[in-house]
Motif scaffolding. Sequence first.
Motif, PDB file in Angstrom:
ATOM      1  N   ARG A 180       0.813  -1.217   0.000  1.00 26.53           N
ATOM      2  CA  ARG A 180       0.000   0.000   0.000  1.00 26.53           C
ATOM      3  C   ARG A 180       0.845   1.265   0.000  1.00 26.53           C
ATOM      4  N   GLY A 181       1.931   1.260   0.747  1.00 28.52           N
ATOM      5  CA  GLY A 181       2.780   2.445   0.780  1.00 28.52           C
ATOM      6  C   GLY A 181       3.405   2.746  -0.571  1.00 28.52           C
ATOM      7  N   GLU A 182       3.692   1.693  -1.334  1.00 31.16           N
ATOM      8  CA  GLU A 182       4.303   1.859  -2.658  1.00 31.16           C
ATOM      9  C   GLU A 182       3.263   1.950  -3.768  1.00 31.16           C
ATOM     10  N   GLY A 211      -5.872   0.166  -5.417  1.00 33.64           N
ATOM     11  CA  GLY A 211      -5.160   1.442  -5.432  1.00 33.64           C
ATOM     12  C   GLY A 211      -3.719   1.350  -5.868  1.00 33.64           C
ATOM     13  N   ALA A 212      -3.388   0.331  -6.658  1.00 34.74           N
ATOM     14  CA  ALA A 212      -2.008   0.166  -7.132  1.00 34.74           C
ATOM     15  C   ALA A 212      -1.795   0.957  -8.408  1.00 34.74           C
ATOM     16  N   GLU A 213      -0.689   1.657  -8.478  1.00 31.12           N
ATOM     17  CA  GLU A 213      -0.344   2.400  -9.686  1.00 31.12           C
ATOM     18  C   GLU A 213       0.551   1.584 -10.603  1.00 31.12           C
ATOM     19  N   ARG A 214       1.088   0.480 -10.100  1.00 32.77           N
ATOM     20  CA  ARG A 214       1.856  -0.412 -10.952  1.00 32.77           C
ATOM     21  C   ARG A 214       1.723  -1.844 -10.442  1.00 32.77           C
ATOM     22  N   ILE A 215       1.962  -2.780 -11.356  1.00 32.59           N
ATOM     23  CA  ILE A 215       1.868  -4.200 -11.054  1.00 32.59           C
ATOM     24  C   ILE A 215       3.197  -4.835 -11.408  1.00 32.59           C
TER      25      ILE A 215
END
Length: 427
Positions: free
Chosen positions: A349-351, A399-403
């Motif tokens: 979550r922080g990343e 809420g991830a901006e990358r996978i």
Amino acid sequence: MTRPVLPLRAVRGLFLERQHLASPRAQALTPRRLGRFVEDAGGLQMDSINVLERAHYLTVWSRFGPYDRARFDRLVYRRRLLFEYWAHAACLVPVSSLPWWRRAMLDYEVRHTGWSGLQRNAGVLREVRAAIREGGPMVAADLERRPRRGARGGWWAWRPVHHALHHLWMTGDLAIHSRRHFQKRFDLAERVLDAALAARPVTAEEFRRWHLERSLHAMGAVTETDLGGYLTFPRAAAMGRRAVFTAMRERGEVVPVEVEGSRAAWWALARDLPALRRAGGGRPLSAGTTLLSPFDSLLWHRDRVVRLFGFEYRIEVYTPGPKRVHGYYTLPILHDGHLIGRLDAKTHRGEKRLEVLHAHFEPWLAKEAASPLAGEVLDPDAALDGVAQALVSLGTFVGAERITLGRVTPGRLRASLARRLRAAAGG
């Protein structure tokens, strides 16, 4: 009367339909659709593990794709579309089912012989109930900080407070008002479920019949073993199941069916025979790809999953690390009505990053061989496309901006999945 003969795909197809997985992520979440899903499935299981996302949120995403969790919580804890009780395990169940669950609550108070049944704890129960009546919704920690009446200081002991809260909830004196950081906030049931509590509780016989009918409805066609592995609470309902089952068969409400390739005795609600025949027709059982929570109601009875899908699955969070085969929190992959593999995933979550630690595909898919039981050959490229799109959808939801993609088994599929994942994410 001649027993209907059904292909296994008919049983699998109606099961997917009743689990609202015939077109996963194809429709947006609405109050009506949420209510129908939980009504059909019998419950929406909750669990505290949050390595990826809470189980109930994830199960709803599997059906409806990304949605607003705050809106979902308002539907549950303000509009009271659902309420928390013990159905298979800790679940959200429809508030419309409260007259039936009230019977389970009343019976729990009579039958339960554990800590709360001891006469010496009656005073603790009274004090906890009185504290909540006076102070409003509370988590256990709020009670632990309150001095007991008549005491010369000191806090409540942890264990009695938690035992008392659980007992008062299970017997219907308290209800879950809301959640704070996933901790239950308890309040008097009369203040949480006021209008719904006005309905008359059903009789014990009516409850057992309803409980059995709900399991039959959720699964479509069953063996008697299936009935014992789906809605597993309360155990008292299971004890009287055989007599109720016999009575429903004698009235013609439950009828025997034969399932091709199976020696077991199968049963279905008489009203479901047309739906089973339709499910066994030529149309696809399910169209689309999604990922399932380990606590998804499709997986509640794992022996049934093996018999219907040829897919063996277990939750490995309780398995020591060195003994895990697929990973800590693995999500079964449903693609076009087949369980084709599993993903071990984690949210950082922080990343703002969704990490796929391990994607493991079934050998038959990678070899372009026929699927077990169904005998169908799936296109691996289409399956990988579906998985990539599902991962992007899941990334949006958490809420991830990358996978990031780690290990893939078999390894030769990794490059293809990574390429499709980049394309699905827009580069």
